[in-house]
Design a protein around this motif. Sequence first.
Motif, PDB file in Angstrom:
ATOM      1  N   GLY A  21      49.225  74.658 -35.093  1.00 22.19           N
ATOM      2  CA  GLY A  21      50.364  73.896 -34.585  1.00 22.19           C
ATOM      3  C   GLY A  21      50.388  73.815 -33.075  1.00 22.19           C
ATOM      4  N   ILE A  22      51.540  73.403 -32.550  1.00 25.24           N
ATOM      5  CA  ILE A  22      51.676  73.355 -31.094  1.00 25.24           C
ATOM      6  C   ILE A  22      52.900  74.161 -30.680  1.00 25.24           C
ATOM      7  CG2 ILE A  22      50.522  71.123 -30.840  1.00 25.24           C
ATOM      8  CD1 ILE A  22      53.099  69.786 -30.576  1.00 25.24           C
ATOM      9  N   VAL A  23      52.817  74.713 -29.475  1.00 21.36           N
ATOM     10  CA  VAL A  23      53.949  75.483 -28.933  1.00 21.36           C
ATOM     11  C   VAL A  23      54.603  74.612 -27.864  1.00 21.36           C
ATOM     12  CG1 VAL A  23      54.618  77.563 -27.680  1.00 21.36           C
ATOM     13  CG2 VAL A  23      52.753  77.666 -29.356  1.00 21.36           C
ATOM     14  N   LEU A  24      55.880  74.385 -28.045  1.00 21.32           N
ATOM     15  CA  LEU A  24      56.634  73.541 -27.114  1.00 21.32           C
ATOM     16  C   LEU A  24      57.508  74.452 -26.260  1.00 21.32           C
ATOM     17  CD1 LEU A  24      57.719  70.692 -26.298  1.00 21.32           C
ATOM     18  CD2 LEU A  24      59.300  70.875 -28.238  1.00 21.32           C
ATOM     19  N   LEU A  25      57.227  74.497 -24.952  1.00 15.20           N
ATOM     20  CA  LEU A  25      57.978  75.402 -24.061  1.00 15.20           C
ATOM     21  C   LEU A  25      58.605  74.608 -22.908  1.00 15.20           C
ATOM     22  CD1 LEU A  25      55.567  78.481 -23.716  1.00 15.20           C
ATOM     23  CD2 LEU A  25      57.818  78.488 -24.788  1.00 15.20           C
ATOM     24  N   PRO A  26      59.809  74.102 -23.126  1.00 17.60           N
ATOM     25  CA  PRO A  26      60.443  73.357 -22.032  1.00 17.60           C
ATOM     26  C   PRO A  26      60.886  74.304 -20.917  1.00 17.60           C
ATOM     27  CG  PRO A  26      61.553  72.968 -24.156  1.00 17.60           C
ATOM     28  CD  PRO A  26      60.655  74.147 -24.321  1.00 17.60           C
ATOM     29  N   GLY A  27      60.648  73.885 -19.675  1.00 15.75           N
ATOM     30  CA  GLY A  27      61.223  74.621 -18.548  1.00 15.75           C
ATOM     31  C   GLY A  27      62.679  74.222 -18.406  1.00 15.75           C
ATOM     32  N   ASN A  28      63.397  74.880 -17.524  1.00 11.85           N
ATOM     33  CA  ASN A  28      64.811  74.538 -17.345  1.00 11.85           C
ATOM     34  C   ASN A  28      65.006  73.344 -16.430  1.00 11.85           C
ATOM     35  OD1 ASN A  28      66.072  76.275 -19.080  1.00 11.85           O
ATOM     36  ND2 ASN A  28      66.307  77.922 -17.584  1.00 11.85           N
ATOM     37  N   GLU A  29      66.163  72.718 -16.603  1.00 13.06           N
ATOM     38  CA  GLU A  29      66.605  71.635 -15.724  1.00 13.06           C
ATOM     39  C   GLU A  29      67.678  72.204 -14.796  1.00 13.06           C
ATOM     40  OE1 GLU A  29      65.272  68.687 -15.841  1.00 13.06           O
ATOM     41  OE2 GLU A  29      64.151  68.904 -17.718  1.00 13.06           O
ATOM     42  N   ARG A  30      68.000  71.452 -13.761  1.00 14.80           N
ATOM     43  CA  ARG A  30      69.170  71.829 -12.958  1.00 14.80           C
ATOM     44  C   ARG A  30      70.419  71.617 -13.794  1.00 14.80           C
ATOM     45  NH1 ARG A  30      67.515  72.706  -7.891  1.00 14.80           N
ATOM     46  NH2 ARG A  30      65.746  71.494  -7.140  1.00 14.80           N
ATOM     47  N   VAL A  31      71.381  72.518 -13.658  1.00 11.83           N
ATOM     48  CA  VAL A  31      72.619  72.401 -14.443  1.00 11.83           C
ATOM     49  C   VAL A  31      73.777  72.058 -13.510  1.00 11.83           C
ATOM     50  CG1 VAL A  31      74.252  73.633 -15.931  1.00 11.83           C
ATOM     51  CG2 VAL A  31      71.805  74.087 -16.118  1.00 11.83           C
ATOM     52  N   PRO A  32      74.446  70.923 -13.758  1.00 11.62           N
ATOM     53  CA  PRO A  32      75.569  70.532 -12.885  1.00 11.62           C
ATOM     54  C   PRO A  32      76.716  71.537 -12.947  1.00 11.62           C
ATOM     55  CG  PRO A  32      74.950  68.738 -14.355  1.00 11.62           C
ATOM     56  CD  PRO A  32      74.209  69.942 -14.824  1.00 11.62           C
ATOM     57  N   MET A  33      77.338  71.768 -11.789  1.00 13.53           N
ATOM     58  CA  MET A  33      78.462  72.703 -11.725  1.00 13.53           C
ATOM     59  C   MET A  33      79.762  71.920 -11.900  1.00 13.53           C
ATOM     60  SD  MET A  33      78.673  75.732  -8.951  1.00 13.53           S
ATOM     61  CE  MET A  33      78.619  74.649  -7.533  1.00 13.53           C
ATOM     62  N   ASN A  34      79.957  70.887 -11.076  1.00 11.08           N
ATOM     63  CA  ASN A  34      81.146  70.050 -11.221  1.00 11.08           C
ATOM     64  C   ASN A  34      80.821  68.563 -11.168  1.00 11.08           C
ATOM     65  OD1 ASN A  34      80.429  70.599  -8.609  1.00 11.08           O
ATOM     66  ND2 ASN A  34      82.494  70.545  -7.800  1.00 11.08           N
ATOM     67  N   TYR A  35      79.643  68.225 -10.698  1.00 13.19           N
ATOM     68  CA  TYR A  35      79.092  66.877 -10.837  1.00 13.19           C
ATOM     69  C   TYR A  35      77.581  66.992 -10.670  1.00 13.19           C
ATOM     70  CZ  TYR A  35      79.470  66.927  -5.695  1.00 13.19           C
ATOM     71  OH  TYR A  35      79.383  67.273  -4.366  1.00 13.19           O
ATOM     72  N   ALA A  36      76.873  65.967 -11.108  1.00 11.09           N
ATOM     73  CA  ALA A  36      75.413  66.103 -11.239  1.00 11.09           C
ATOM     74  C   ALA A  36      74.723  66.543  -9.947  1.00 11.09           C
ATOM     75  CB  ALA A  36      74.831  64.785 -11.735  1.00 11.09           C
ATOM     76  N   GLY A  37      75.236  66.056  -8.812  1.00  5.86           N
ATOM     77  CA  GLY A  37      74.562  66.362  -7.552  1.00  5.86           C
ATOM     78  C   GLY A  37      74.887  67.744  -7.007  1.00  5.86           C
ATOM     79  N   ASN A  38      75.821  68.444  -7.635  1.00  6.37           N
ATOM     80  CA  ASN A  38      76.215  69.777  -7.157  1.00  6.37           C
ATOM     81  C   ASN A  38      75.924  70.778  -8.269  1.00  6.37           C
ATOM     82  OD1 ASN A  38      77.249  71.604  -5.305  1.00  6.37           O
ATOM     83  ND2 ASN A  38      79.358  71.347  -5.988  1.00  6.37           N
ATOM     84  N   ALA A  39      74.703  71.275  -8.259  1.00  6.32           N
ATOM     85  CA  ALA A  39      74.222  72.066  -9.398  1.00  6.32           C
ATOM     86  C   ALA A  39      74.359  73.567  -9.139  1.00  6.32           C
ATOM     87  CB  ALA A  39      72.755  71.732  -9.649  1.00  6.32           C
ATOM     88  N   TYR A  40      74.354  74.349 -10.219  1.00  7.22           N
ATOM     89  CA  TYR A  40      74.235  75.804 -10.106  1.00  7.22           C
ATOM     90  C   TYR A  40      72.864  76.100  -9.504  1.00  7.22           C
ATOM     91  CZ  TYR A  40      78.169  76.382 -13.335  1.00  7.22           C
ATOM     92  OH  TYR A  40      79.399  76.364 -13.916  1.00  7.22           O
ATOM     93  N   PRO A  41      72.719  77.267  -8.856  1.00  4.57           N
ATOM     94  CA  PRO A  41      71.374  77.605  -8.364  1.00  4.57           C
ATOM     95  C   PRO A  41      70.374  77.520  -9.521  1.00  4.57           C
ATOM     96  CG  PRO A  41      72.988  79.243  -7.642  1.00  4.57           C
ATOM     97  CD  PRO A  41      73.697  78.333  -8.603  1.00  4.57           C
ATOM     98  N   PHE A  42      69.217  76.957  -9.236  1.00  4.11           N
ATOM     99  CA  PHE A  42      68.224  76.756 -10.307  1.00  4.11           C
ATOM    100  C   PHE A  42      67.606  78.099 -10.720  1.00  4.11           C
ATOM    101  CE2 PHE A  42      63.764  76.157 -11.584  1.00  4.11           C
ATOM    102  CZ  PHE A  42      64.001  75.460 -12.760  1.00  4.11           C
ATOM    103  N   ARG A  43      67.579  78.338 -12.012  1.00  2.56           N
ATOM    104  CA  ARG A  43      66.831  79.505 -12.548  1.00  2.56           C
ATOM    105  C   ARG A  43      65.899  78.986 -13.625  1.00  2.56           C
ATOM    106  NH1 ARG A  43      64.350  83.285 -15.109  1.00  2.56           N
ATOM    107  NH2 ARG A  43      64.720  85.477 -14.586  1.00  2.56           N
ATOM    108  N   GLN A  44      64.598  79.206 -13.404  1.00  3.27           N
ATOM    109  CA  GLN A  44      63.612  78.751 -14.387  1.00  3.27           C
ATOM    110  C   GLN A  44      63.740  79.556 -15.684  1.00  3.27           C
ATOM    111  OE1 GLN A  44      62.080  76.572 -15.857  1.00  3.27           O
ATOM    112  NE2 GLN A  44      60.447  76.059 -14.420  1.00  3.27           N
TER     113      GLN A  44
END
Length: 463
Positions: A21-44
């Motif tokens: 089979g295949i292993v699918l490992l998505p990395g993280n995305e930026r997560v919005p805090m109060n709007y898309a352009g103001n994100a929580y600090p990125f953690r992979q």
Amino acid sequence: MFSKEKYLNRRKYLIEQLPSGIVLLPGNERVPMNYAGNAYPFRQDSHFLYYFGIDMPGLTGVIDVDSGESYLFGDEVTLDELIWVGEYPSLAEMSEKSGVSKFFPKMRLENYLATALQLKRTIHYLPPYRADRLLQLSQWLSFTPAEVKEHASDELISVIVNQRSVKDADELNEIELTINQVTSEMFLTALRMSEPGIKESEIVAAIEHIAKAHGCRQSFIPICSVNGHYLHNESYANILREGQLLLVDAGSESKMHYATDLTRVFPVAKTFTTQQAEIYQLVLDMQMAALQMMKPGITYFSVHMHACKVLVEGLKSLGLMNGDTDELVEQGAHALFFPHGLGHLMGLDVHDMEDLGEQNTGYDDEVSRSTVFGTRYLRYGKKLKEGLVLTVEPGIYFIPLLIQQWKKEEKFKQYIHYEQIERYLNFGGIRIEDDVVITNSGCRILGNPVPKTIAEIELLKMP
Ligand code: GLY
Ligand code: MN
Ligand code: MN
């Protein structure tokens, strides 16, 4: 980043262990805090870090178990974006560093997965812990969100738990360097600052400053409180007063995102009171007894139970409990004072791989989770083996709400001297926590020692 060979070898292990089979490992995305352009600090994502080592949002890794190849899916940063974010590595550079043979634009991933599904190939993926990932997997795999969770790959979880649990010399070095260079300084600073009139928030700010000044982040929201009896208290509103104890539970992440997690307790006065010293010494005795017992082949569950027995023996000699120690601990009477587990795995996550389910990381056919209050919060109960990194964090707490409740219910009243506990209602709590690696014949505390005996702490508090 570690060498590309390390990432190739880590993926090779997965390829060898999984049937197909295949292993699918998505990395993280930026997560919005109060709007898309103001994100929580990125953690992979930690699994993505482990197998690909790339600390950037917007990437997905795929490992083809049948062909042995790995791919990265992601989009190059556009010139428009570069104007805002500055220089950014290309996909080619990132792929080269983690030894990935081919990379593709993100839009190709959906087709790739659809083809794999048509060919009835198994797609191994991990249970998502973020809502955006859940929705993404739901869309890619044509599952409802509930089905996404159900179909996460038990085979993949089991292989990853086995692999990531055992730390190699480079990983241990990451953790030790961070303790020596960053975490120790956090605790020595907190110790020096623990004086009457100082705010908890000022000490938290100093801890944050140390992490940031070293170019690191903290590995979890720190606990810095004169109310140490609230186990994960995140309020920093109190002003320290003479006679109180300050509990600090904090850690830093290495540059590669390996966690550390230590706890120390300091008297706000120059010295511990007799009552504080008695309880402090007992927590230290619990930790020492645990450390002495830890070696390959022993279950961590039995180490936890042993530390609980040391606790009960000590409380009996202080006149707070009486009765048969083994029976008391079996039944969970000690949990009034120690309502959590002795420790947890630690690595890229401070509670390593907790996203895969504590049952999967901490228990197996041989050791099952207790259902008894207190004992059931032990996150890792399995046999110890060389290379595991665990925290050892016994504590004693006087939690007025819990004491009142148990007293009202007359719970374990034959074992617990509730009238004696009255003298401790303003005590707070004590926990002592170190990070430990299991060696071939015992265990070793990671990093240089951070002061923890009564004598060491009182010496450092002297003017
Ligand atoms: N600092 C979180 C824990 O000790 O588990
Ligand atoms: Mn901790
Ligand atoms: Mn911990």
